[in-house]
Write a protein that holds these residues in place. Structure first.
Motif, PDB file in Angstrom:
ATOM      1  N   MET A 214       0.839  -1.201   0.000  1.00 13.87           N
ATOM      2  CA  MET A 214       0.000   0.000   0.000  1.00 13.87           C
ATOM      3  C   MET A 214       0.872   1.249   0.000  1.00 13.87           C
ATOM      4  N   ARG A 215       2.170   1.086   0.173  1.00 18.31           N
ATOM      5  CA  ARG A 215       3.079   2.243   0.314  1.00 18.31           C
ATOM      6  C   ARG A 215       3.325   2.922  -1.025  1.00 18.31           C
ATOM      7  N   SER A 216       3.409   4.223  -0.989  1.00 15.13           N
ATOM      8  CA  SER A 216       3.885   4.945  -2.173  1.00 15.13           C
ATOM      9  C   SER A 216       5.385   5.131  -2.007  1.00 15.13           C
ATOM     10  N   GLY A 217       6.093   4.021  -1.948  1.00 18.16           N
ATOM     11  CA  GLY A 217       7.535   4.054  -1.731  1.00 18.16           C
ATOM     12  C   GLY A 217       8.297   3.874  -3.040  1.00 18.16           C
ATOM     13  N   SER A 218       9.504   3.352  -2.945  1.00 22.34           N
ATOM     14  CA  SER A 218      10.373   3.235  -4.123  1.00 22.34           C
ATOM     15  C   SER A 218       9.773   2.308  -5.182  1.00 22.34           C
ATOM     16  N   THR A 219       9.206   1.195  -4.746  1.00 22.26           N
ATOM     17  CA  THR A 219       8.701   0.211  -5.711  1.00 22.26           C
ATOM     18  C   THR A 219       7.540   0.798  -6.502  1.00 22.26           C
ATOM     19  N   ARG A 220       6.670   1.470  -5.755  1.00 19.70           N
ATOM     20  CA  ARG A 220       5.523   2.101  -6.422  1.00 19.70           C
ATOM     21  C   ARG A 220       5.996   3.234  -7.352  1.00 19.70           C
TER      22      ARG A 220
ATOM     23  N   SER B  35       6.405  -5.487  -5.953  1.00 19.67           N
ATOM     24  CA  SER B  35       6.525  -5.722  -4.513  1.00 19.67           C
ATOM     25  C   SER B  35       7.884  -5.260  -3.998  1.00 19.67           C
ATOM     26  N   PRO B  36       7.897  -4.641  -2.820  1.00 17.54           N
ATOM     27  CA  PRO B  36       9.191  -4.453  -2.150  1.00 17.54           C
ATOM     28  C   PRO B  36       9.687  -5.816  -1.663  1.00 17.54           C
ATOM     29  N   VAL B  37      10.977  -5.936  -1.457  1.00 22.45           N
ATOM     30  CA  VAL B  37      11.504  -7.194  -0.899  1.00 22.45           C
ATOM     31  C   VAL B  37      11.312  -7.169   0.620  1.00 22.45           C
ATOM     32  N   TYR B  38      10.618  -8.183   1.101  1.00 22.86           N
ATOM     33  CA  TYR B  38      10.480  -8.383   2.543  1.00 22.86           C
ATOM     34  C   TYR B  38      11.126  -9.723   2.874  1.00 22.86           C
ATOM     35  N   VAL B  39      12.172  -9.689   3.673  1.00 20.86           N
ATOM     36  CA  VAL B  39      12.888 -10.895   4.099  1.00 20.86           C
ATOM     37  C   VAL B  39      13.176 -11.807   2.892  1.00 20.86           C
ATOM     38  N   LEU B  40      13.857 -11.222   1.941  1.00 17.87           N
ATOM     39  CA  LEU B  40      14.375 -11.923   0.760  1.00 17.87           C
ATOM     40  C   LEU B  40      13.311 -12.491  -0.184  1.00 17.87           C
ATOM     41  N   GLY B  41      12.101 -11.984  -0.097  1.00 16.93           N
ATOM     42  CA  GLY B  41      11.067 -12.457  -1.014  1.00 16.93           C
ATOM     43  C   GLY B  41      10.039 -11.371  -1.280  1.00 16.93           C
TER      44      GLY B  41
ATOM     45  N   ASN C 264      18.438  -2.548  -6.140  1.00 18.96           N
ATOM     46  CA  ASN C 264      18.756  -2.266  -4.732  1.00 18.96           C
ATOM     47  C   ASN C 264      18.832  -0.762  -4.564  1.00 18.96           C
ATOM     48  N   VAL C 265      17.903  -0.205  -3.820  1.00 17.04           N
ATOM     49  CA  VAL C 265      17.849   1.262  -3.710  1.00 17.04           C
ATOM     50  C   VAL C 265      18.648   1.781  -2.512  1.00 17.04           C
ATOM     51  N   PHE C 266      19.047   0.879  -1.617  1.00 21.52           N
ATOM     52  CA  PHE C 266      19.786   1.266  -0.403  1.00 21.52           C
ATOM     53  C   PHE C 266      19.042   2.380   0.342  1.00 21.52           C
ATOM     54  N   ALA C 267      17.731   2.198   0.477  1.00 21.19           N
ATOM     55  CA  ALA C 267      16.909   3.250   1.097  1.00 21.19           C
ATOM     56  C   ALA C 267      15.609   2.658   1.621  1.00 21.19           C
ATOM     57  N   MET C 268      14.980   3.416   2.522  1.00 26.10           N
ATOM     58  CA  MET C 268      13.679   2.983   3.067  1.00 26.10           C
ATOM     59  C   MET C 268      12.514   3.619   2.325  1.00 26.10           C
TER      60      MET C 268
ATOM     61  N   SER D  55      10.581  -5.122  -8.452  1.00 24.64           N
ATOM     62  CA  SER D  55      10.829  -5.132  -7.007  1.00 24.64           C
ATOM     63  C   SER D  55      11.988  -4.213  -6.661  1.00 24.64           C
ATOM     64  N   THR D  56      11.989  -3.736  -5.403  1.00 25.66           N
ATOM     65  CA  THR D  56      13.145  -2.995  -4.892  1.00 25.66           C
ATOM     66  C   THR D  56      13.526  -3.591  -3.546  1.00 25.66           C
ATOM     67  N   ALA D  57      14.809  -3.450  -3.211  1.00 27.54           N
ATOM     68  CA  ALA D  57      15.290  -3.934  -1.913  1.00 27.54           C
ATOM     69  C   ALA D  57      16.258  -2.919  -1.343  1.00 27.54           C
ATOM     70  N   GLY D  58      16.459  -3.040  -0.027  1.00 22.12           N
ATOM     71  CA  GLY D  58      17.482  -2.209   0.600  1.00 22.12           C
ATOM     72  C   GLY D  58      18.839  -2.577   0.029  1.00 22.12           C
ATOM     73  N   GLY D  59      19.138  -3.872  -0.016  1.00 22.21           N
ATOM     74  CA  GLY D  59      20.460  -4.274  -0.501  1.00 22.21           C
ATOM     75  C   GLY D  59      20.512  -5.646  -1.137  1.00 22.21           C
ATOM     76  N   ALA D  60      19.492  -6.513  -0.882  1.00 21.26           N
ATOM     77  CA  ALA D  60      19.541  -7.866  -1.441  1.00 21.26           C
ATOM     78  C   ALA D  60      18.152  -8.487  -1.487  1.00 21.26           C
ATOM     79  N   GLY D  61      17.911  -9.284  -2.519  1.00 23.47           N
ATOM     80  CA  GLY D  61      16.670 -10.073  -2.545  1.00 23.47           C
ATOM     81  C   GLY D  61      15.777  -9.841  -3.748  1.00 23.47           C
TER      82      GLY D  61
HETATM   83  C1  LIG Z   1       9.598  -6.105   6.779  1.00 24.09           C
HETATM   84  C2  LIG Z   1      10.694  -5.680   5.846  1.00 24.09           C
HETATM   85  C3  LIG Z   1      11.597  -6.609   5.403  1.00 24.09           C
HETATM   86  C4  LIG Z   1      12.633  -6.232   4.544  1.00 24.09           C
HETATM   87  N1  LIG Z   1      13.502  -7.188   4.088  1.00 24.09           N
HETATM   88  C5  LIG Z   1      14.505  -6.817   3.273  1.00 24.09           C
HETATM   89  C6  LIG Z   1      15.424  -7.796   2.769  1.00 24.09           C
HETATM   90  O1  LIG Z   1      15.307  -8.996   3.009  1.00 24.09           O
HETATM   91  N2  LIG Z   1      16.429  -7.383   1.977  1.00 24.09           N
HETATM   92  C7  LIG Z   1      16.626  -6.049   1.681  1.00 24.09           C
HETATM   93  O2  LIG Z   1      17.565  -5.733   0.994  1.00 24.09           O
HETATM   94  N3  LIG Z   1      15.743  -5.108   2.113  1.00 24.09           N
HETATM   95  C8  LIG Z   1      14.698  -5.464   2.902  1.00 24.09           C
HETATM   96  N4  LIG Z   1      13.799  -4.515   3.324  1.00 24.09           N
HETATM   97  C9  LIG Z   1      13.933  -3.126   2.808  1.00 24.09           C
HETATM   98  C10 LIG Z   1      13.004  -2.882   1.608  1.00 24.09           C
HETATM   99  O3  LIG Z   1      13.011  -3.961   0.722  1.00 24.09           O
HETATM  100  C11 LIG Z   1      13.415  -1.653   0.829  1.00 24.09           C
HETATM  101  O4  LIG Z   1      13.558  -0.547   1.643  1.00 24.09           O
HETATM  102  C12 LIG Z   1      12.407  -1.374  -0.291  1.00 24.09           C
HETATM  103  O5  LIG Z   1      12.996  -0.483  -1.217  1.00 24.09           O
HETATM  104  C13 LIG Z   1      11.132  -0.761   0.263  1.00 24.09           C
HETATM  105  O6  LIG Z   1      10.247  -0.583  -0.791  1.00 24.09           O
HETATM  106  P1  LIG Z   1       9.063   0.513  -0.760  1.00 24.09           P
HETATM  107  O7  LIG Z   1       9.753   1.862  -0.582  1.00 24.09           O
HETATM  108  O8  LIG Z   1       8.387   0.368  -2.076  1.00 24.09           O
HETATM  109  O9  LIG Z   1       8.199   0.169   0.393  1.00 24.09           O
HETATM  110  C14 LIG Z   1      12.762  -4.876   4.146  1.00 24.09           C
HETATM  111  C15 LIG Z   1      11.829  -3.943   4.608  1.00 24.09           C
HETATM  112  C16 LIG Z   1      10.797  -4.329   5.430  1.00 24.09           C
HETATM  113  C17 LIG Z   1       9.786  -3.309   5.908  1.00 24.09           C
END
Ligand SMILES: Cc1cc2nc3c(=O)[nH]c(=O)nc-3n(C[C@H](O)[C@H](O)[C@H](O)COP(=O)(O)O)c2cc1C
Length: 232
Positions: free
Chosen positions: A10-16, A80-86, A152-156, A120-126
């Motif tokens: 539901m977030r208007s974050g990086s993935t959206r 989808s954002p990556v949550y716990v590698l999926g 990998n956006v390296f961001a929240m 998908s986007t992730a902080g650093g991996a997945g």
């Molecule tokens: C519950 C949760 C789990 C996450 N797990 C991972 C992860 O396994 N690997 C990673 O690199 N980032 C992880 N992240 C960070 C997000 O994937 C990352 O910030 C992503 O760009 C967020 O996307 P959004 O801005 O569209 O919400 C996690 C974030 C949350 C909230």
């Protein structure tokens, strides 16, 4: 071009934000679903969709709304954002409800004409694992070509993403959008690997005495005879 988007957050974050970049590049008539707002229920594992028909699923109405939009689209996008590698749990909950559409069961032949895109986007991996799983679900329901974009956006959230990175993402999105557009406009139906899989599943259905609904469906489609899903 008709586009159906299933937003796994539901977030208007990086993935959206990146998904919106794709939509702006692609243009077209867009129908969107936001999870968990538009679908929030986990599969109960009752097997009723397989055994008694998808209309007997306890969540049938909600599933049908989304699947109808997918059926009408030329391009199906999952994000989808990556949550716990999926992928996110809410997206997986919805996709679990599409199992009855897999080729081994009751695929909709319309899917052979469609194109898919997973983002998908992730902080650093997945992103590789998340995209692979999302792509497998679209391939499973018989979409022959599914493109992937992961970063990998390296961001929240998007505001925190470095300007240089944003520019790179923009260039990559533009280039991939052109490829997706070309594929949709080509009007290609099905793929070689799908045809191989079809014949394998056809031999399974010929001997199927455990899920009569599936067998009846294949007979109804004429697939145990001369009809083929990529020709209908
Ligand atoms: C519950 C949760 C789990 C996450 N797990 C991972 C992860 O396994 N690997 C990673 O690199 N980032 C992880 N992240 C960070 C997000 O994937 C990352 O910030 C992503 O760009 C967020 O996307 P959004 O801005 O569209 O919400 C996690 C974030 C949350 C909230």
């Amino acid at each position: 071009m008709k586009i159906a988007v299933v937003n796994g957050t539901m977030r208007s974050g990086s993935t959206r934000y990146i998904t919106q970049m794709f939509l702006d590049e692609l243009g077209g008539d867009v129908t969107e679903f936001w999870l968990p707002r538009d679908f929030s229920k986990p599969c109960l594992g009752c097997f009723s969709c397989f055994e008694n028909g998808e209309e007997t699923c306890p969540h049938a109405d909600d599933v049908e709304k989304i699947l109808c939009a997918l059926d009408e689209a030329d391009l199906v996008i999952l994000q989808s954002p990556v949550y716990v590698l999926g992928m996110s749990g809410q997206l997986k909950c919805f996709l679990d409800h599409t199992g009855f559409r897999f080729m081994v069961h009751r695929p909709n032949p319309e899917m052979y004409r469609k194109t898919g895109l997973v983002v998908s986007t992730a902080g650093g991996a997945g992103t590789r694992a998340a995209n692979k799983a999302m792509k497998a679900c679209l391939t499973g329901i018989c979409i022959p070509r599914v493109y992937r974009y992961g970063v990998n956006v390296f961001a929240m959230d998007w505001e925190q993403v470095a300007e240089r990175k944003k520019r790179k993402i923009k260039r990559q999105v533009r280039a991939l959008s052109r490829r997706v557009q070309r594929r949709v406009r080509s009007g290609k139906v099905g793929s070689f690997s799908q045809k191989l899989m079809f014949y394998l599943m056809r031999s399974v259905q010929k001997k199927n005495d455990y899920l009569p609904k599936d067998r009846e469906y294949w007979i109804g489609q004429g697939w145990l005879g001369k009809e083929r899903p990529w020709k209908s």
